[in-house]
Design a protein around this motif. Structure first.
Motif, mmCIF file in Angstrom:
data_model
loop_
_atom_site.group_PDB
_atom_site.id
_atom_site.type_symbol
_atom_site.label_atom_id
_atom_site.label_comp_id
_atom_site.label_asym_id
_atom_site.label_seq_id
_atom_site.Cartn_x
_atom_site.Cartn_y
_atom_site.Cartn_z
ATOM 1 N N HIS A 147 0.851 -1.192 0.000
ATOM 2 C CA HIS A 147 0.000 0.000 0.000
ATOM 3 C C HIS A 147 0.885 1.240 0.000
ATOM 4 O O HIS A 147 0.658 2.187 -0.770
ATOM 5 C CB HIS A 147 -0.916 -0.007 1.216
ATOM 6 N N ASP A 164 -3.010 -0.214 6.636
ATOM 7 C CA ASP A 164 -3.650 -0.262 5.324
ATOM 8 C C ASP A 164 -3.204 -1.465 4.492
ATOM 9 O O ASP A 164 -3.334 -1.470 3.270
ATOM 10 C CB ASP A 164 -3.404 1.039 4.564
ATOM 11 N N PHE A 167 -8.276 -3.471 4.244
ATOM 12 C CA PHE A 167 -9.346 -2.477 4.325
ATOM 13 C C PHE A 167 -10.650 -3.187 4.656
ATOM 14 O O PHE A 167 -10.864 -4.336 4.261
ATOM 15 C CB PHE A 167 -9.497 -1.734 2.999
ATOM 16 N N HIS A 206 -8.853 1.381 7.857
ATOM 17 C CA HIS A 206 -10.129 2.012 7.516
ATOM 18 C C HIS A 206 -11.196 0.931 7.599
ATOM 19 O O HIS A 206 -11.202 0.005 6.781
ATOM 20 C CB HIS A 206 -10.090 2.604 6.108
#
Length: 299
Positions: A147, A164, A167, A206
């Motif tokens: 990422h 990350d 996700f 996230h």
């Protein structure tokens, strides 16, 4: 907003970007990723102090602006704090113009100097993967590049903060062109997390925490592989430049880019998957009429 307990000494501060807080026996708090900006950092700091904790160190898992943009505000309140990051990422955190510079390919114009691409500078000490004690908190840092060029996932007991490298499903649905600097490495890093034993709870950078690490890994690998296929389909439609391929991919996925930042970020995603396809021998890169073009590999 308050800290959400994940274990006896670990807490989640949820947001567009998740922050993790690890408490030490002495009442200190290691902050992992400080969010996009002062607003996130201010709320994070208030929640930490409301929990009776005092920041003792900061760990940035990587150098994207949404993960270290809150550093500057926290340092104003606690100027003695040490900030740690992977070596290359630490350099970008100290010199954040490097992020829009590598995305744009030159010193960025004003539209590419927003907080989403250019965070305030903060000092960061380079750190290698392994077991470390930061701010009186001992944890394991795992290399999960892809990422970002370098990135850490964080393991403490049965808790994994994947940053990350993974996700959540809502994020993957909302952003089908998942950002990566190297799509092959991103896939390998996600797959490597499947081999971890004893993980009871996984928090992506996230999205929501989940006990199903294997399911989350599979979801991410499927999404990444779909993007590779989208890019390959675009190349197979006819030799084209990166920008033309980006437009084809966005049309196929129903993506409408409305600002320069979105274009340079998504162009990087396409470029990452083009590199993977080139190295697999599935496409070719050529120069024709002063254009850099990609075409399907010759039979």
């Amino acid at each position: 907003m308050t800290l959400l307990p994940l274990s006896d000494d670990a807490f989640l501060f949820p947001g567009a970007v998740n922050s993790l807080v690890f408490a030490s026996d002495s009442g200190g708090a290691l902050l992992v990723d400080t969010g996009l900006d002062e607003s996130h950092a201010r709320k994070l700091l208030r929640a930490v102090q409301d929990a009776g904790l005092t920041p003792s160190a900061v760990l940035n898992t990587h150098s994207h602006a949404d993960h270290h943009g809150g550093n500057a505000f926290i340092l104003k309140r606690f100027p003695e704090l040490e900030i740690y990051a992977p070596p290359l990422e630490a350099a970008i955190i100290q010199h954040p113009v490097l992020e829009p510079l590598y995305l744009y390919g030159a010193l960025p114009p004003k539209p590419l100097q927003s907080k989403f691409l250019l965070a305030p500078s903060s000092p960061a000490r380079p750190l290698e993967a392994g077991t470390h004690t930061l701010g009186s908190v001992t944890l394991e840092l795992l290399n999960v590049p892809g990422h970002a060029v370098q990135m850490f996932a964080v393991r403490r007991g049965g808790l994994l903060y994947a940053a990350d490298a993974l996700f959540g499903p809502d994020t993957l649905s909302k952003h089908p062109l998942t950002f990566c600097a190297d799509s092959a490495q991103q896939k390998a890093s996600a797959a490597s997390l499947l081999h971890l034993e004893g993980v009871q709870l996984t928090v992506p950078g996230h999205g929501d925490a989940t006990p199903d690490l294997a399911g989350l890994v599979r979801l991410n690998l499927d999404s990444l592989e779909r993007t590779t296929q989208n890019v390959l389909n675009a190349v197979q439609a006819g030799a084209a430049s990166t920008d033309t391929l980006l437009a084809r991919v966005c049309t196929d996925l129903g993506i409408v880019m409305t600002n320069p930042g979105a274009v340079v970020l998504n162009r990087s995603v396409v470029s990452a998957h083009l590199k993977e396809l080139l190295e697999a021998g599935r496409i070719e890169m050529t120069t024709e009429d002063n254009h850099l073009l990609f075409r399907a590999a010759s039979a």
